[in-house]
Design a protein around this motif. Structure first.
Motif, PDB file in Angstrom:
ATOM      1  N   LEU A  27      52.954  -3.715  33.482  1.00 44.98           N
ATOM      2  CA  LEU A  27      53.201  -3.078  34.774  1.00 44.98           C
ATOM      3  C   LEU A  27      54.586  -3.432  35.310  1.00 44.98           C
ATOM      4  O   LEU A  27      55.297  -2.564  35.836  1.00 44.98           O
ATOM      5  CB  LEU A  27      52.129  -3.488  35.784  1.00 44.98           C
ATOM      6  N   CYS A  28      54.991  -4.683  35.163  1.00 42.30           N
ATOM      7  CA  CYS A  28      56.324  -5.086  35.614  1.00 42.30           C
ATOM      8  C   CYS A  28      57.415  -4.395  34.797  1.00 42.30           C
ATOM      9  O   CYS A  28      58.441  -3.989  35.353  1.00 42.30           O
ATOM     10  CB  CYS A  28      56.471  -6.600  35.534  1.00 42.30           C
ATOM     11  N   LEU A  29      57.207  -4.260  33.507  1.00 44.82           N
ATOM     12  CA  LEU A  29      58.171  -3.558  32.667  1.00 44.82           C
ATOM     13  C   LEU A  29      58.276  -2.094  33.085  1.00 44.82           C
ATOM     14  O   LEU A  29      59.380  -1.537  33.164  1.00 44.82           O
ATOM     15  CB  LEU A  29      57.778  -3.659  31.197  1.00 44.82           C
ATOM     16  N   ALA A  30      57.144  -1.469  33.380  1.00 47.19           N
ATOM     17  CA  ALA A  30      57.156  -0.063  33.810  1.00 47.19           C
ATOM     18  C   ALA A  30      57.891   0.085  35.142  1.00 47.19           C
ATOM     19  O   ALA A  30      58.669   1.042  35.327  1.00 47.19           O
ATOM     20  CB  ALA A  30      55.727   0.459  33.927  1.00 47.19           C
ATOM     21  N   CYS A  31      57.687  -0.854  36.065  1.00 45.67           N
ATOM     22  CA  CYS A  31      58.417  -0.811  37.341  1.00 45.67           C
ATOM     23  C   CYS A  31      59.910  -0.987  37.121  1.00 45.67           C
ATOM     24  O   CYS A  31      60.721  -0.290  37.727  1.00 45.67           O
ATOM     25  CB  CYS A  31      57.892  -1.888  38.284  1.00 45.67           C
ATOM     26  N   PHE A  32      60.293  -1.903  36.256  1.00 41.09           N
ATOM     27  CA  PHE A  32      61.707  -2.138  35.965  1.00 41.09           C
ATOM     28  C   PHE A  32      62.352  -0.900  35.370  1.00 41.09           C
ATOM     29  O   PHE A  32      63.447  -0.494  35.783  1.00 41.09           O
ATOM     30  CB  PHE A  32      61.847  -3.327  35.021  1.00 41.09           C
ATOM     31  N   VAL A  33      61.700  -0.285  34.421  1.00 45.17           N
ATOM     32  CA  VAL A  33      62.238   0.926  33.799  1.00 45.17           C
ATOM     33  C   VAL A  33      62.334   2.052  34.824  1.00 45.17           C
ATOM     34  O   VAL A  33      63.323   2.796  34.862  1.00 45.17           O
ATOM     35  CB  VAL A  33      61.387   1.334  32.577  1.00 45.17           C
ATOM     36  N   GLY A  34      61.340   2.165  35.697  1.00 47.18           N
ATOM     37  CA  GLY A  34      61.373   3.184  36.748  1.00 47.18           C
ATOM     38  C   GLY A  34      62.523   2.991  37.708  1.00 47.18           C
ATOM     39  O   GLY A  34      63.203   3.954  38.088  1.00 47.18           O
ATOM     40  N   ILE A  35      62.772   1.756  38.100  1.00 52.82           N
ATOM     41  CA  ILE A  35      63.882   1.469  39.004  1.00 52.82           C
ATOM     42  C   ILE A  35      65.218   1.766  38.323  1.00 52.82           C
ATOM     43  O   ILE A  35      66.138   2.314  38.936  1.00 52.82           O
ATOM     44  CB  ILE A  35      63.811   0.014  39.505  1.00 52.82           C
ATOM     45  N   CYS A  36      65.338   1.403  37.063  1.00 53.03           N
ATOM     46  CA  CYS A  36      66.579   1.694  36.327  1.00 53.03           C
ATOM     47  C   CYS A  36      66.812   3.200  36.209  1.00 53.03           C
ATOM     48  O   CYS A  36      67.945   3.672  36.386  1.00 53.03           O
ATOM     49  CB  CYS A  36      66.539   1.055  34.941  1.00 53.03           C
ATOM     50  N   LEU A  37      65.775   3.944  35.910  1.00 56.05           N
ATOM     51  CA  LEU A  37      65.913   5.403  35.814  1.00 56.05           C
ATOM     52  C   LEU A  37      66.314   6.006  37.156  1.00 56.05           C
ATOM     53  O   LEU A  37      67.151   6.908  37.220  1.00 56.05           O
ATOM     54  CB  LEU A  37      64.621   6.030  35.303  1.00 56.05           C
ATOM     55  N   TRP A  38      65.727   5.503  38.234  1.00 56.73           N
ATOM     56  CA  TRP A  38      66.074   6.001  39.570  1.00 56.73           C
ATOM     57  C   TRP A  38      67.527   5.656  39.909  1.00 56.73           C
ATOM     58  O   TRP A  38      68.265   6.484  40.446  1.00 56.73           O
ATOM     59  CB  TRP A  38      65.138   5.401  40.610  1.00 56.73           C
ATOM     60  N   ALA A  39      67.949   4.429  39.604  1.00 57.93           N
ATOM     61  CA  ALA A  39      69.302   3.995  39.965  1.00 57.93           C
ATOM     62  C   ALA A  39      70.368   4.780  39.219  1.00 57.93           C
ATOM     63  O   ALA A  39      71.455   5.009  39.757  1.00 57.93           O
ATOM     64  CB  ALA A  39      69.453   2.503  39.688  1.00 57.93           C
ATOM     65  N   TYR A  40      70.088   5.183  38.008  1.00 59.10           N
ATOM     66  CA  TYR A  40      71.076   5.914  37.214  1.00 59.10           C
ATOM     67  C   TYR A  40      70.873   7.423  37.240  1.00 59.10           C
ATOM     68  O   TYR A  40      71.561   8.148  36.519  1.00 59.10           O
ATOM     69  CB  TYR A  40      71.076   5.406  35.772  1.00 59.10           C
ATOM     70  N   SER A  41      69.967   7.901  38.082  1.00 56.98           N
ATOM     71  CA  SER A  41      69.748   9.342  38.154  1.00 56.98           C
ATOM     72  C   SER A  41      70.882  10.003  38.921  1.00 56.98           C
ATOM     73  O   SER A  41      71.585   9.387  39.723  1.00 56.98           O
ATOM     74  CB  SER A  41      68.412   9.646  38.834  1.00 56.98           C
ATOM     75  N   ARG A  42      71.090  11.280  38.680  1.00 52.98           N
ATOM     76  CA  ARG A  42      72.161  12.017  39.339  1.00 52.98           C
ATOM     77  C   ARG A  42      71.899  12.177  40.830  1.00 52.98           C
ATOM     78  O   ARG A  42      72.829  12.224  41.628  1.00 52.98           O
ATOM     79  CB  ARG A  42      72.327  13.391  38.709  1.00 52.98           C
ATOM     80  N   GLY A  43      70.658  12.267  41.230  1.00 49.74           N
ATOM     81  CA  GLY A  43      70.326  12.458  42.644  1.00 49.74           C
ATOM     82  C   GLY A  43      70.648  11.261  43.509  1.00 49.74           C
ATOM     83  O   GLY A  43      70.960  11.401  44.689  1.00 49.74           O
ATOM     84  N   ALA A  44      70.590  10.071  42.948  1.00 46.95           N
ATOM     85  CA  ALA A  44      70.861   8.862  43.724  1.00 46.95           C
ATOM     86  C   ALA A  44      72.344   8.551  43.812  1.00 46.95           C
ATOM     87  O   ALA A  44      72.757   7.735  44.631  1.00 46.95           O
ATOM     88  CB  ALA A  44      70.112   7.680  43.105  1.00 46.95           C
ATOM     89  N   ARG A  45      73.147   9.191  43.013  1.00 39.23           N
ATOM     90  CA  ARG A  45      74.573   8.869  42.953  1.00 39.23           C
ATOM     91  C   ARG A  45      75.291   9.127  44.273  1.00 39.23           C
ATOM     92  O   ARG A  45      76.142   8.343  44.691  1.00 39.23           O
ATOM     93  CB  ARG A  45      75.230   9.655  41.835  1.00 39.23           C
TER      94      ARG A  45
END
Length: 59
Positions: free
Chosen positions: A13-31
């Motif tokens: 679960l922690c790994l899934a949260c970490f991967v989710g946060i990384c995907l969100w941080a590097y997404s085009r919408g958050a830029r």
């Protein structure tokens, strides 16, 4: 279900949260939001700095 199964589940679960946060941080919408936040220290304030906020301790 023993304690090791719970530890494994928590790790996944922690790994899934970490991967989710990384995907969100590097997404085009958050830029755009991150670029705006990066420029905040350089914005020009027209309001004068008041001397009442800083007190020097003498003695």
């Amino acid at each position: 279900m023993d304690i090791n199964d719970l530890r494994s589940l928590l790790t996944v679960l922690c790994l899934a949260c970490f991967v989710g946060i990384c995907l969100w941080a590097y997404s085009r919408g958050a830029r755009a939001g991150f670029d705006e936040a990066a420029r905040l220290p350089f914005t020009d304030d027209d309001a004068p700095v008041s001397a009442g906020g800083r007190h020097s301790k003498e003695g």
